[in-house]
Design a protein around this motif. Structure first.
Motif, mmCIF file in Angstrom:
data_model
loop_
_atom_site.group_PDB
_atom_site.id
_atom_site.type_symbol
_atom_site.label_atom_id
_atom_site.label_comp_id
_atom_site.label_asym_id
_atom_site.label_seq_id
_atom_site.Cartn_x
_atom_site.Cartn_y
_atom_site.Cartn_z
ATOM 1 N N MET A 263 19.416 -2.619 18.202
ATOM 2 C CA MET A 263 18.505 -1.500 18.146
ATOM 3 C C MET A 263 17.521 -1.632 17.005
ATOM 4 S SD MET A 263 20.531 1.849 19.406
ATOM 5 C CE MET A 263 21.362 2.092 17.893
ATOM 6 N N GLY A 264 17.631 -2.678 16.251
ATOM 7 C CA GLY A 264 16.677 -2.877 15.181
ATOM 8 C C GLY A 264 17.097 -2.193 13.905
ATOM 9 N N PHE A 265 16.323 -2.460 12.873
ATOM 10 C CA PHE A 265 16.662 -1.895 11.579
ATOM 11 C C PHE A 265 15.454 -1.829 10.665
ATOM 12 C CE2 PHE A 265 17.805 -6.368 11.845
ATOM 13 C CZ PHE A 265 16.993 -6.919 10.869
ATOM 14 N N GLY A 266 14.275 -2.036 11.190
ATOM 15 C CA GLY A 266 13.081 -2.070 10.359
ATOM 16 C C GLY A 266 12.689 -0.708 9.826
ATOM 17 N N HIS A 267 11.812 -0.736 8.840
ATOM 18 C CA HIS A 267 11.301 0.494 8.254
ATOM 19 C C HIS A 267 10.042 0.920 8.991
ATOM 20 C CE1 HIS A 267 13.530 -0.704 4.350
ATOM 21 N NE2 HIS A 267 14.320 -0.110 5.210
ATOM 22 N N ILE A 268 9.928 2.228 9.232
ATOM 23 C CA ILE A 268 8.773 2.787 9.929
ATOM 24 C C ILE A 268 8.152 3.878 9.066
ATOM 25 C CG2 ILE A 268 9.578 2.216 12.252
ATOM 26 C CD1 ILE A 268 10.645 5.067 12.527
ATOM 27 N N ALA A 269 6.898 4.168 9.316
ATOM 28 C CA ALA A 269 6.182 5.183 8.541
ATOM 29 C C ALA A 269 6.725 6.576 8.852
ATOM 30 C CB ALA A 269 4.693 5.126 8.859
ATOM 31 N N VAL A 270 6.708 7.439 7.845
ATOM 32 C CA VAL A 270 7.098 8.836 8.035
ATOM 33 C C VAL A 270 6.190 9.438 9.101
ATOM 34 C CG1 VAL A 270 7.228 11.103 6.931
ATOM 35 C CG2 VAL A 270 7.951 9.055 5.678
ATOM 36 N N GLY A 271 6.775 10.172 10.034
ATOM 37 C CA GLY A 271 6.017 10.793 11.109
ATOM 38 C C GLY A 271 5.960 9.962 12.376
ATOM 39 N N THR A 272 6.411 8.708 12.306
ATOM 40 C CA THR A 272 6.438 7.857 13.492
ATOM 41 C C THR A 272 7.475 8.400 14.470
ATOM 42 O OG1 THR A 272 5.828 5.910 12.209
ATOM 43 C CG2 THR A 272 6.884 5.516 14.344
ATOM 44 N N VAL A 273 7.087 8.572 15.720
ATOM 45 C CA VAL A 273 8.029 9.017 16.744
ATOM 46 C C VAL A 273 8.898 7.826 17.123
ATOM 47 C CG1 VAL A 273 8.261 9.911 19.090
ATOM 48 C CG2 VAL A 273 6.449 10.780 17.595
ATOM 49 N N GLN A 274 10.204 8.018 17.093
ATOM 50 C CA GLN A 274 11.135 6.935 17.387
ATOM 51 C C GLN A 274 12.169 7.424 18.391
ATOM 52 O OE1 GLN A 274 11.222 3.670 16.263
ATOM 53 N NE2 GLN A 274 12.862 3.490 17.759
ATOM 54 N N ARG A 275 12.319 6.697 19.487
ATOM 55 C CA ARG A 275 13.380 6.989 20.456
ATOM 56 C C ARG A 275 14.499 5.988 20.224
ATOM 57 N NH1 ARG A 275 13.102 10.373 24.414
ATOM 58 N NH2 ARG A 275 14.281 9.151 25.907
ATOM 59 N N TYR A 276 15.725 6.488 20.230
ATOM 60 C CA TYR A 276 16.891 5.652 19.989
ATOM 61 C C TYR A 276 17.686 5.493 21.277
ATOM 62 C CZ TYR A 276 15.780 6.325 15.087
ATOM 63 O OH TYR A 276 15.142 6.338 13.877
ATOM 64 N N THR A 277 18.369 4.372 21.403
ATOM 65 C CA THR A 277 19.150 4.072 22.596
ATOM 66 C C THR A 277 20.381 4.958 22.695
ATOM 67 O OG1 THR A 277 18.414 1.787 22.450
ATOM 68 C CG2 THR A 277 20.326 2.217 23.844
ATOM 69 N N PHE A 278 21.034 5.228 21.568
ATOM 70 C CA PHE A 278 22.260 6.015 21.550
ATOM 71 C C PHE A 278 22.026 7.329 20.833
ATOM 72 C CE2 PHE A 278 23.656 1.773 22.363
ATOM 73 C CZ PHE A 278 24.676 1.940 23.278
ATOM 74 N N CYS A 279 22.804 8.318 21.218
ATOM 75 C CA CYS A 279 22.636 9.641 20.657
ATOM 76 C C CYS A 279 24.001 10.206 20.277
ATOM 77 C CB CYS A 279 21.953 10.532 21.683
ATOM 78 S SG CYS A 279 21.328 12.050 20.996
ATOM 79 N N PRO A 280 24.244 10.467 19.009
ATOM 80 C CA PRO A 280 23.305 10.314 17.907
ATOM 81 C C PRO A 280 23.109 8.843 17.553
ATOM 82 C CG PRO A 280 25.434 10.999 17.051
ATOM 83 C CD PRO A 280 25.540 11.004 18.551
ATOM 84 N N PRO A 281 21.946 8.510 17.013
ATOM 85 C CA PRO A 281 21.710 7.116 16.644
ATOM 86 C C PRO A 281 22.589 6.693 15.469
ATOM 87 C CG PRO A 281 19.841 8.491 16.017
ATOM 88 C CD PRO A 281 20.787 9.360 16.777
ATOM 89 N N ALA A 282 23.062 5.444 15.527
ATOM 90 C CA ALA A 282 23.910 4.901 14.466
ATOM 91 C C ALA A 282 23.244 3.720 13.773
ATOM 92 C CB ALA A 282 25.258 4.484 15.047
ATOM 93 N N SER A 283 22.051 3.373 14.193
ATOM 94 C CA SER A 283 21.254 2.326 13.563
ATOM 95 C C SER A 283 19.889 2.359 14.230
ATOM 96 C CB SER A 283 21.912 0.948 13.718
ATOM 97 O OG SER A 283 22.054 0.611 15.083
ATOM 98 N N GLY A 284 18.984 1.571 13.717
ATOM 99 C CA GLY A 284 17.658 1.491 14.310
ATOM 100 C C GLY A 284 16.569 1.660 13.275
ATOM 101 N N PRO A 285 15.315 1.611 13.710
ATOM 102 C CA PRO A 285 14.193 1.791 12.794
ATOM 103 C C PRO A 285 14.301 3.135 12.066
ATOM 104 C CG PRO A 285 13.430 0.964 14.906
ATOM 105 C CD PRO A 285 14.875 1.343 15.084
ATOM 106 N N HIS A 286 13.945 3.125 10.784
ATOM 107 C CA HIS A 286 14.112 4.324 9.968
ATOM 108 C C HIS A 286 13.113 4.338 8.821
ATOM 109 C CE1 HIS A 286 16.672 1.133 8.321
ATOM 110 N NE2 HIS A 286 16.360 1.645 7.139
#
Length: 191
Positions: free
Chosen positions: A1-24
């Protein structure tokens, strides 16, 4: 699911809910979020992009949902007691409230409560402190990408690959030496 850093305000959809990893997010004073304060209340705004950064460093995040009504006074007291009595971390012995626990509202999950560490989710219909602590003792600081500088974890291996799926644990074993019952979520909900 990735792990990169994204800008504040970026809309991010996660594969699992609740997300346990991913762009943040990774912005000082915004993400990771501080567990030094008390529990994040129903009116506080806390996004997954914030607390996923905590997970990346080995934190435990405990989520509660207000989708079908917020926790009642007795449940709020249980959450507060859990927060107040939280122990040092299982492997690195990090003092409570420096990294964990983060306790926050998240309404987009299928259960009333969830405990989350990097790439692992424990879904709970009722708050169960013993199960949450057993889950943290079993998985805390073992799967996160960014290890604490002064801590080496037994059996450390390479970081999870970007395509790995978080495990959903039905009942964590209180013994860290036994193999957990981990299975991918049968029907993950995007968030």
């Amino acid at each position: 699911m990735g792990f990169g850093h994204i800008a504040v305000g970026t809309v991010q959809r996660y594969t699992f809910c609740p997300p346990a990893s991913g762009p943040h997010n990774a912005v000082t004073g915004f993400a990771p979020i501080s567990p030094l304060r008390q529990i994040y209340g129903p009116d506080d705004t806390v996004a997954p992009q914030q607390w996923i950064h905590n997970l990346e460093h080995g934190a435990l995040v405990v989520l509660y949902s207000c989708k079908d009504g917020c926790p009642d006074d007795a449940a709020k007291q249980q959450l507060q007691q859990f927060f107040d009595d939280f122990p040092a971390s299982p492997l690195c012995n990090i003092a409570p409230h420096l990294l964990s626990p983060v306790v926050a509202r998240f309404d987009e999950m299928s259960t009333k409560y969830a405990a989350v560490v990097w790439d692992r989710i424990l879904l709970l219909d009722t708050f169960d402190q013993a199960k949450i602590l057993a889950f943290f003792n079993q998985w805390g600081e073992r799967t996160n990408r960014e290890k604490q500088p002064s801590c080496t974890t037994p059996g450390s291996t390479a970081s999870p690959q970007a395509g790995t799926s978080p495990g959903v644990s039905e009942s964590p074993s209180p013994s860290a030496g036994t193999s957990p019952s981990v299975e991918p979520s049968a029907s993950p909900s995007p968030s």
